[in-house]
Design a protein around this motif. Structure first.
Motif, PDB file in Angstrom:
ATOM      1  N   GLY A 229      17.695  69.998  34.489  1.00  0.00           N
ATOM      2  CA  GLY A 229      17.699  68.612  34.233  1.00  0.00           C
ATOM      3  C   GLY A 229      18.497  68.200  33.106  1.00  0.00           C
ATOM      4  O   GLY A 229      19.085  69.027  32.383  1.00  0.00           O
ATOM      5  N   ILE A 230      18.448  66.798  32.759  1.00  0.00           N
ATOM      6  CA  ILE A 230      19.147  66.106  31.571  1.00  0.00           C
ATOM      7  C   ILE A 230      18.379  65.600  30.667  1.00  0.00           C
ATOM      8  O   ILE A 230      17.101  65.234  31.165  1.00  0.00           O
ATOM      9  CB  ILE A 230      20.513  65.452  32.062  1.00  0.00           C
ATOM     10  N   ASP A 231      18.853  65.022  29.441  1.00  0.00           N
ATOM     11  CA  ASP A 231      17.950  64.530  28.670  1.00  0.00           C
ATOM     12  C   ASP A 231      18.555  63.008  28.306  1.00  0.00           C
ATOM     13  O   ASP A 231      17.885  62.094  28.289  1.00  0.00           O
ATOM     14  CB  ASP A 231      17.869  65.315  27.356  1.00  0.00           C
ATOM     15  N   VAL A 232      19.744  63.070  28.284  1.00  0.00           N
ATOM     16  CA  VAL A 232      20.715  61.949  28.138  1.00  0.00           C
ATOM     17  C   VAL A 232      21.912  61.707  29.289  1.00  0.00           C
ATOM     18  O   VAL A 232      22.374  62.588  29.641  1.00  0.00           O
ATOM     19  CB  VAL A 232      21.515  61.952  26.647  1.00  0.00           C
ATOM     20  N   TYR A 233      21.756  60.437  29.624  1.00  0.00           N
ATOM     21  CA  TYR A 233      22.963  60.079  30.362  1.00  0.00           C
ATOM     22  C   TYR A 233      23.767  58.879  29.934  1.00  0.00           C
ATOM     23  O   TYR A 233      23.317  57.684  29.382  1.00  0.00           O
ATOM     24  CB  TYR A 233      22.270  59.775  31.935  1.00  0.00           C
ATOM     25  N   PHE A 234      25.135  59.041  29.785  1.00  0.00           N
ATOM     26  CA  PHE A 234      25.938  57.897  29.068  1.00  0.00           C
ATOM     27  C   PHE A 234      26.576  57.822  30.334  1.00  0.00           C
ATOM     28  O   PHE A 234      27.440  58.241  31.118  1.00  0.00           O
ATOM     29  CB  PHE A 234      26.846  58.634  28.188  1.00  0.00           C
ATOM     30  N   ASP A 235      26.313  56.141  30.676  1.00  0.00           N
ATOM     31  CA  ASP A 235      26.847  55.694  31.655  1.00  0.00           C
ATOM     32  C   ASP A 235      28.166  54.714  31.752  1.00  0.00           C
ATOM     33  O   ASP A 235      28.011  53.707  31.042  1.00  0.00           O
ATOM     34  CB  ASP A 235      25.477  55.034  32.411  1.00  0.00           C
ATOM     35  N   ASN A 236      29.015  55.185  32.109  1.00  0.00           N
ATOM     36  CA  ASN A 236      30.347  54.306  32.523  1.00  0.00           C
ATOM     37  C   ASN A 236      30.427  53.772  33.985  1.00  0.00           C
ATOM     38  O   ASN A 236      31.353  53.130  34.023  1.00  0.00           O
ATOM     39  CB  ASN A 236      31.579  55.103  31.976  1.00  0.00           C
ATOM     40  N   VAL A 237      29.406  54.161  34.852  1.00  0.00           N
ATOM     41  CA  VAL A 237      29.646  53.952  36.303  1.00  0.00           C
ATOM     42  C   VAL A 237      28.853  52.946  36.991  1.00  0.00           C
ATOM     43  O   VAL A 237      29.171  52.115  37.646  1.00  0.00           O
ATOM     44  CB  VAL A 237      29.800  55.213  36.915  1.00  0.00           C
ATOM     45  N   GLY A 238      27.422  53.182  36.840  1.00  0.00           N
ATOM     46  CA  GLY A 238      26.470  52.530  37.339  1.00  0.00           C
ATOM     47  C   GLY A 238      26.241  52.931  38.685  1.00  0.00           C
ATOM     48  O   GLY A 238      26.683  54.173  39.226  1.00  0.00           O
ATOM     49  N   GLY A 239      25.387  52.098  39.728  1.00  0.00           N
ATOM     50  CA  GLY A 239      25.423  52.347  41.029  1.00  0.00           C
ATOM     51  C   GLY A 239      24.724  53.731  41.268  1.00  0.00           C
ATOM     52  O   GLY A 239      23.648  54.097  40.700  1.00  0.00           O
ATOM     53  N   ASP A 240      25.242  54.527  42.173  1.00  0.00           N
ATOM     54  CA  ASP A 240      24.741  55.831  42.653  1.00  0.00           C
ATOM     55  C   ASP A 240      25.001  56.937  41.430  1.00  0.00           C
ATOM     56  O   ASP A 240      23.798  57.812  41.378  1.00  0.00           O
ATOM     57  CB  ASP A 240      25.434  56.417  43.912  1.00  0.00           C
ATOM     58  N   HIS A 241      25.652  56.610  40.634  1.00  0.00           N
ATOM     59  CA  HIS A 241      25.674  57.711  39.400  1.00  0.00           C
ATOM     60  C   HIS A 241      24.429  57.296  38.661  1.00  0.00           C
ATOM     61  O   HIS A 241      23.582  58.419  38.118  1.00  0.00           O
ATOM     62  CB  HIS A 241      26.575  57.418  38.526  1.00  0.00           C
ATOM     63  N   LEU A 242      24.044  56.261  38.441  1.00  0.00           N
ATOM     64  CA  LEU A 242      22.603  55.890  37.785  1.00  0.00           C
ATOM     65  C   LEU A 242      21.518  56.305  38.657  1.00  0.00           C
ATOM     66  O   LEU A 242      20.552  56.722  37.787  1.00  0.00           O
ATOM     67  CB  LEU A 242      22.643  54.334  37.547  1.00  0.00           C
ATOM     68  N   GLU A 243      21.451  56.192  39.549  1.00  0.00           N
ATOM     69  CA  GLU A 243      20.345  56.770  40.494  1.00  0.00           C
ATOM     70  C   GLU A 243      20.357  58.117  40.485  1.00  0.00           C
ATOM     71  O   GLU A 243      19.151  58.725  40.316  1.00  0.00           O
ATOM     72  CB  GLU A 243      20.621  56.265  41.800  1.00  0.00           C
ATOM     73  N   ALA A 244      21.483  58.735  40.437  1.00  0.00           N
ATOM     74  CA  ALA A 244      21.474  60.247  40.314  1.00  0.00           C
ATOM     75  C   ALA A 244      20.643  60.800  39.034  1.00  0.00           C
ATOM     76  O   ALA A 244      20.142  61.719  38.749  1.00  0.00           O
ATOM     77  CB  ALA A 244      22.731  60.930  40.685  1.00  0.00           C
ATOM     78  N   ALA A 245      21.231  60.017  37.862  1.00  0.00           N
ATOM     79  CA  ALA A 245      20.755  60.417  36.557  1.00  0.00           C
ATOM     80  C   ALA A 245      19.292  60.134  36.483  1.00  0.00           C
ATOM     81  O   ALA A 245      18.781  61.239  35.893  1.00  0.00           O
ATOM     82  CB  ALA A 245      21.523  59.386  35.667  1.00  0.00           C
ATOM     83  N   LEU A 246      18.835  59.001  37.028  1.00  0.00           N
ATOM     84  CA  LEU A 246      17.248  58.679  36.954  1.00  0.00           C
ATOM     85  C   LEU A 246      16.452  59.979  37.641  1.00  0.00           C
ATOM     86  O   LEU A 246      15.335  60.253  37.063  1.00  0.00           O
ATOM     87  CB  LEU A 246      16.873  57.497  37.576  1.00  0.00           C
ATOM     88  N   GLY A 247      16.958  60.639  38.819  1.00  0.00           N
ATOM     89  CA  GLY A 247      16.417  61.641  39.509  1.00  0.00           C
ATOM     90  C   GLY A 247      16.514  62.894  38.396  1.00  0.00           C
ATOM     91  O   GLY A 247      15.453  63.673  38.627  1.00  0.00           O
ATOM     92  N   ALA A 248      17.422  63.131  37.669  1.00  0.00           N
ATOM     93  CA  ALA A 248      17.672  64.464  37.144  1.00  0.00           C
ATOM     94  C   ALA A 248      17.007  64.345  35.588  1.00  0.00           C
ATOM     95  O   ALA A 248      16.845  65.319  35.091  1.00  0.00           O
ATOM     96  CB  ALA A 248      19.113  64.506  36.885  1.00  0.00           C
ATOM     97  N   LEU A 249      16.818  63.134  34.927  1.00  0.00           N
ATOM     98  CA  LEU A 249      16.355  63.114  33.664  1.00  0.00           C
ATOM     99  C   LEU A 249      15.088  63.433  33.618  1.00  0.00           C
ATOM    100  O   LEU A 249      14.218  63.408  34.362  1.00  0.00           O
ATOM    101  CB  LEU A 249      16.182  61.493  33.102  1.00  0.00           C
ATOM    102  N   ARG A 250      14.596  64.344  32.373  1.00  0.00           N
ATOM    103  CA  ARG A 250      13.539  64.847  32.152  1.00  0.00           C
ATOM    104  C   ARG A 250      12.613  63.909  31.480  1.00  0.00           C
ATOM    105  O   ARG A 250      13.292  62.831  31.096  1.00  0.00           O
ATOM    106  CB  ARG A 250      13.787  66.244  31.316  1.00  0.00           C
ATOM    107  N   ARG A 251      11.553  64.203  31.213  1.00  0.00           N
ATOM    108  CA  ARG A 251      10.595  63.136  30.652  1.00  0.00           C
ATOM    109  C   ARG A 251      10.968  62.745  29.212  1.00  0.00           C
ATOM    110  O   ARG A 251      11.580  63.624  28.486  1.00  0.00           O
ATOM    111  CB  ARG A 251       9.323  63.828  30.370  1.00  0.00           C
ATOM    112  N   ALA A 252      11.040  61.359  28.767  1.00  0.00           N
ATOM    113  CA  ALA A 252      11.470  60.592  27.566  1.00  0.00           C
ATOM    114  C   ALA A 252      12.906  60.841  27.643  1.00  0.00           C
ATOM    115  O   ALA A 252      13.625  60.674  26.334  1.00  0.00           O
ATOM    116  CB  ALA A 252      10.721  61.334  26.415  1.00  0.00           C
TER     117      ALA A 252
END
Length: 367
Positions: A229-252
């Motif tokens: 998983g990941i702790d930080v997502y720096f988003d330049n894209v949105g859409g399906d990238h943001l959706e994938a990040a929400l799935g991979a992000l760890r708690r907090a």
């Protein structure tokens, strides 16, 4: 006596693009260049920025709360630019000074000193061209650098041990974010839209893992790059990238959103993340921001970024297009994903090139 030609070229939009940006959506016109009035400075522009977010303003209506849409058959105010002062009637500015301002995509600009532009980032400011090439102040030492620095350290609140995913990591902002996180000792995953860019991310920028988001289901590619998983997502894209990040992000986990390029030229709004409830169940923080909200960090950012550039810890690539009339083509190429690093237009008409930016600041920048 006037010290410049009485005319100059200006790029103007003549229609709002439907889908892909085309050269026929713009025109280049010759206009009179009047002398500066009281408090004004006349600047001969030398380099002008090309940014994906310009596409948001090439609409009948820009997004609510954003900068206004460009007016048809009018100069495109609000584009970062560097140039040389040729005439001044403003205190603190003299002929020969190198400055940045927000009146780009034209040969000459009349700029009112002290008038805020682009949330303060584009206010007329002198820059020391001895510390770095002038165009560096449109990239790592300018608004792109401030976006990366503020977004990572202040908006995302980078913490020790964080795993960071950066989308559009080969772009002007993303490439800086990835390197700043590596400087901090973090594991960094980068994604981009071509295999060549992926190689650049690993070989040149030193990210720990990278993938071409076109090579398979995005959640699977991200899981392979960051199995824990990941702790930080720096988003330049949105859409399906943001959706994938929400799935991979760890708690907090935290998301810093500075752009959503997947939406900029879309004919219909793309669907939003279908898993937004994860923000609740995981206690996530999702925050959008713009560089203009963090102008107080400019001196700090330029001092630290300048030192890292000087030490070779930050690498900055330019995609340069030569000739003012080529600015629309440069924007179209950027939106197609054909650029690497910062996209710039050199106003003079000389052959096209892409090259590594040399940074040779003296010790003064490090103090």
């Amino acid at each position: 006596m006037r010290c410049v030609a009485p005319t100059g070229r200006v790029v103007q939009p003549v229609s709002y693009p439907r889908g892909e940006v085309r050269a026929s959506d713009f025109r280049v016109v010759t206009v009179e260049v009047r002398p500066p009035g009281p408090g004004e400075v006349l600047v001969r522009n030398t380099w002008t920025s090309v940014d994906a977010a310009l596409r948001l303003r090439l609409r009948e209506r820009a997004p609510k709360g954003y900068f206004p849409a460009f007016l048809l058959e009018e100069p495109m105010d609000g584009i970062m630019t560097v140039g040389e002062v040729v005439e001044s009637r403003a205190d603190g500015f003299a002929p020969g000074d190198t400055v940045w301002h927000a009146s780009g995509w034209r040969d000459y600009a009349l700029v009112k000193a002290g008038t805020p532009a682009l949330g303060g980032v584009g206010t007329l400011t002198k820059v020391d061209a001895r510390l770095a090439p002038p165009q560096a102040h449109l990239g790592p030492l300018g608004a792109n650098g401030l976006t990366a620095y503020a977004g990572l350290f202040h908006v995302a609140g980078l913490r020790e041990g964080d795993v960071v995913w950066v989308s559009a990591a080969a772009g002007a902002v993303g490439s800086l974010v990835a390197q700043l996180a590596k400087i901090g000792g973090h594991r960094v995953i980068g994604s981009a839209g071509s295999d060549d860019k992926v190689r650049h991310l690993v070989a040149d920028l030193g990210v720990d893992a990278a993938f071409n988001y076109k090579n398979g289901p995005l959640p699977d590619l991200l899981r392979e790059a960051a199995p824990d998983g990941i702790d930080v997502y720096f988003d330049n894209v949105g859409g399906d990238h943001l959706e994938a990040a929400l799935g991979a992000l760890r708690r907090a986990g935290r998301v810093a959103i500075c752009g959503m390029i997947s939406e900029y030229g879309a004919q219909e709004p793309p669907p939003g993340p279908g898993n937004l409830m994860l923000a609740v169940t995981k206690g996530l923080t999702i925050r959008g921001f713009r560089a203009g909200e963090h102008t107080d960090l400019l001196p700090e950012m330029r001092r630290r970024m300048g030192a890292w550039l000087h030490e070779g810890r930050i690498r900055h690539r330019e995609s340069v297009v030569d000739g003012l009339a080529q600015a629309p083509a440069a924007l179209a190429a950027l939106l197609r994903g054909e650029n690497t690093g910062k996209t710039l237009v050199r106003i003079e008409d000389v052959p096209h090139r892409e090259r590594q930016l040399p940074i040779r600041p003296p010790a003064a920048l490090l103090n």
